[in-house]
Design a protein around this motif. Sequence first.
Motif, short mmCIF file in Angstrom:
data_model
loop_
_atom_site.label_atom_id
_atom_site.label_comp_id
_atom_site.label_asym_id
_atom_site.label_seq_id
_atom_site.Cartn_x
_atom_site.Cartn_y
_atom_site.Cartn_z
N ALA A 166 0.85 -1.21 0.00
CA ALA A 166 0.00 0.00 0.00
C ALA A 166 0.88 1.25 0.00
CB ALA A 166 -0.92 0.00 1.22
N THR A 185 -4.42 1.46 -4.75
CA THR A 185 -4.73 1.14 -3.36
C THR A 185 -4.54 -0.36 -3.13
OG1 THR A 185 -7.09 0.67 -3.65
CG2 THR A 185 -6.46 2.99 -3.30
N THR A 239 -6.57 2.84 1.85
CA THR A 239 -5.44 1.99 1.46
C THR A 239 -4.64 1.55 2.68
OG1 THR A 239 -3.71 1.66 -0.20
CG2 THR A 239 -3.67 3.79 0.97
#
Length: 240
Positions: free
Chosen positions: A162, A171, A227
């Motif tokens: 991430a 993401t 994310t």
Amino acid sequence: MARVAIVTGGTRGIGEAISLALKDAGMTVAANYAGNDERARAFTERTGIAAFKWDVSDYEACQAGCAQVAEQLGPIDVLVNNAGITRDGTIMKLSYEAWKEVIDTNLGGCFNMAKGVFPGMRDRKWGRIVNIGSINGQAGQYGQVNYAAAKSGIHGFTKALAQEGARAGVTVNAIAPGYIDTDMVAAVPADVLEKIVAKIPVGRLGQASEIARGVAFLCSEEGGFVTGSTLSINGGQHMY
Ligand code: CAA
């Protein structure tokens, strides 16, 4: 142009529900599977979703599989690393093969597939990767050192990737399902499963569609600010 998504282990169980949810969200879906041709054929007939066969624990097969999907359906925007197996047993009985198979498939598969899609997502400045972890990777589970280690690894993998994807519009999130009504959970001995269900505050197993809704959100345009997170969907069995 519709977004193109790959769902590994996408023809059965939780993966099947995810494939359908992403299709319903307007995506073109490629459902990967490893072995069960008959179930894959029936899945494609029923849903109209194309199935592609390769083993996610095989690095080269993943690169070839991603290239094949991209050629047939277009550049890959979404990856759901769902493929997973169990080889349960206490460490006294667990073989090296049962350890390695689960690590290579459940965790190695995430790496192998991410290598196939991440560079393209980064170049195009948009991507969604969702990795299916597990309550048993968060909390541990008697008889699952292999599975718990792999799933716990997925949660770390998610947070690291991430960070690498954030600036490039990619993401990377995880979902940690609890006990869901699938073939995998049905394989747990009935008396053991009864005791597990008794500890779920909601009082029942989850449905695959309840995981798929979460995946669809994380893969949506609106999910762009989410994310590195883990969404636990477990009926309250493990809260932290
Ligand atoms: N905590 C403490 N002790 C336990 C225990 C537990 N949770 N479970 C079993 N034991 C004990 C038993 O009481 C028994 O003790 P005694 O010898 O003193 O009687 C001993 O451990 C051996 O137990 P079993 O007879 O069950 O051993 P086994 O080798 O036949 O089976 C097992 C072990 C394969 C782990 C079996 O218990 C099992 O299948 N457990 C369920 C594992 C599980 O939950 N898997 C989840 C699969 S689904 C999934 O993973 C999806 C997801 O992401 C949630």
